[in-house]
Write a protein that holds these residues in place. Sequence first.
Motif, PDB file in Angstrom:
ATOM      1  N   ARG A  51       0.829  -1.206   0.000  1.00 25.06           N
ATOM      2  CA  ARG A  51       0.000   0.000   0.000  1.00 25.06           C
ATOM      3  C   ARG A  51       0.857   1.248   0.000  1.00 25.06           C
ATOM      4  O   ARG A  51       1.817   1.376   0.741  1.00 25.06           O
ATOM      5  CB  ARG A  51      -0.886   0.027   1.246  1.00 25.06           C
ATOM      6  N   ARG A  53       0.739   4.971   1.050  1.00 28.87           N
ATOM      7  CA  ARG A  53      -0.108   5.727   1.963  1.00 28.87           C
ATOM      8  C   ARG A  53      -0.483   7.091   1.398  1.00 28.87           C
ATOM      9  O   ARG A  53       0.348   7.980   1.304  1.00 28.87           O
ATOM     10  CB  ARG A  53       0.585   5.929   3.313  1.00 28.87           C
ATOM     11  N   THR A  58      -6.879   4.537  -1.803  1.00 30.28           N
ATOM     12  CA  THR A  58      -5.888   3.512  -1.521  1.00 30.28           C
ATOM     13  C   THR A  58      -5.181   3.152  -2.823  1.00 30.28           C
ATOM     14  O   THR A  58      -5.828   2.960  -3.853  1.00 30.28           O
ATOM     15  CB  THR A  58      -6.574   2.258  -0.962  1.00 30.28           C
ATOM     16  N   SER A  76      -5.799   1.303  -7.791  1.00 29.31           N
ATOM     17  CA  SER A  76      -6.375   2.162  -6.754  1.00 29.31           C
ATOM     18  C   SER A  76      -7.876   1.979  -6.730  1.00 29.31           C
ATOM     19  O   SER A  76      -8.467   1.473  -7.690  1.00 29.31           O
ATOM     20  CB  SER A  76      -6.039   3.622  -7.035  1.00 29.31           C
TER      21      SER A  76
END
Lengths: 147, 413
Positions: A51, A53, A58, A76
């Motif tokens: 991931r 950040r 996301t 995403s």
Amino acid sequence: MEDGKTIKEIEEEVVGEFSLFDSWDDKYEYIIDLGKKLAPLADEYKKDENRVRGCQSTVWLIADEKEGNIFFKAESDAVIVKGLISLLIRVLSGHKTDEIINAKLEFIQRIGMTTHLAQTRSNGLLAMVKQMKNYALAYKLKNSTTV
Amino acid sequence: MRDAMIRNGFDVYAIREQFPVLDREVKGRRLVYLDNAATSQKPQSVIDALINYYSGYNANIHRGIHTLAEEATADFEKARDAVQLFVNAQTREQIIFTRGTTESINLVAYSWGRQKINAGDEIIISGMEHHSNIVPWQILCEEKKAKLKVVPVSNEGELLMDELEKLLTSRTKLVSIAHVSNALGTVNPVKQIIDKAHQAGAVVLVDGAQSTVHLDIDVQEMGCDFFAFSAHKLYGPTGVGILYGKKHLLESMPVFQGGGEMIKEVTFEKTTYNDLPYKFEAGTPNIADTIALRAAIDFMNKVGKEKAREHEHELLYYATEQLQRVPGLKIIGRAKEKTSLISFVVDNTHPQDIGILLDNQGIAVRTGHHCAQPLMRRFGIPGTVRASFAVYNTKEEIDELLAGLQKAVKMLV
């Protein structure tokens, strides 16, 4: 990756394509379209360690190396971010570590997408660019220590 | 439509003229500012107060004997009087100036909390708190081995009051609760909560960051022990917060930060502390912004909170009705009592995408988790789009929001 072209050359190509749009909605419709067409990332890669950040959307990003070239895959949950990812992958994926690390990525500004790089906690594009360069750096260091 | 927004001595267009920023363009369109729950815009009178202070009588306050210092001190303290009246505090000493709501809550957590909370004690918050009313208590509970309990939220976005009663025990020392939810607009029944908490022997802090601009605040009638809010959400400057506290609590609390202003006498052996409110105001305060807060309060008093509320409610109802026309739009938070704020999601779209496309049409909304991640998790969503209305917003702007949204959804879905 577009065979044989440098990052700079692909950036010029993208800038050329975007110069055809004369309104913001055309431009965004194109980005949304790119986002919708981006190949999905397999669920097994959608885990915390991949991931990036950002604050709102996301982004998952993975990198792979083949014969000194770095290949990226990403996804995403937000479609505009996905479109921007698609552009970043087109520009950066498949190149040598040094070329990725040193890429200035001026195309982002030239196609009018700088707002997406702003530190507004609004999306993870800046974080994504950093992460892509970090992957390249990590592979470069890995190769230099194993040789 | 225009006439509908001018009545009973309330003229939204005359109010708009007092806010210079509302004239600006964004992406070639006139700005439609619907992010008021994050921060409100400032009227010219507030901007003038800042300019007048810096160009006329900038000086450090309280200790200077020269004219400028006297003028600055007088205006700074007048702001305290204005706030006292604004929230109907018993005395001016109970108004402590801080940097914002967050610092006000942290002040209570560090000072009162460290003195009063012991191992095994319980603190109750709600499932719709802003992170600034979660994290300070988490830190305190971790340090003191105390327990943090959470009042759950219904599907409509209201607190489950029966659950609060079950959570209250003889170990409950504090209930800290939002007056109005920043993410949903829900107005919580604080009076009822305070009564129940007091019956259980607990102290109550009310986070008034979102309520103070909309509701009539009377801390005595409400009965809260602490009330925290920020100037910048009530047409005032950023960087000023207020903590109201009951006098016996504030007096018994240890100091928060050490430094100048908060002392009576300092020797290297021992320091004695100043009286309220100064014992909690270490260092040079935010003089200019505090002075300008008074101009913001004057602005609100002139408009009249009741008239403002009536106008904002009209906007809320109009927007609630109009936004239903967007296919797939679902409003998150349908409490019976709400302030002028609509949080929503649209099927098959991400709030961030909608926010980007609205911005390209000159419309400013907030998207994301609104610093209330546990609440978003409760509703099983990554975030919402939030349009929040202020006294200067119009129905025409809601029409623009609707058109902008319809366009965005068409592009995305």
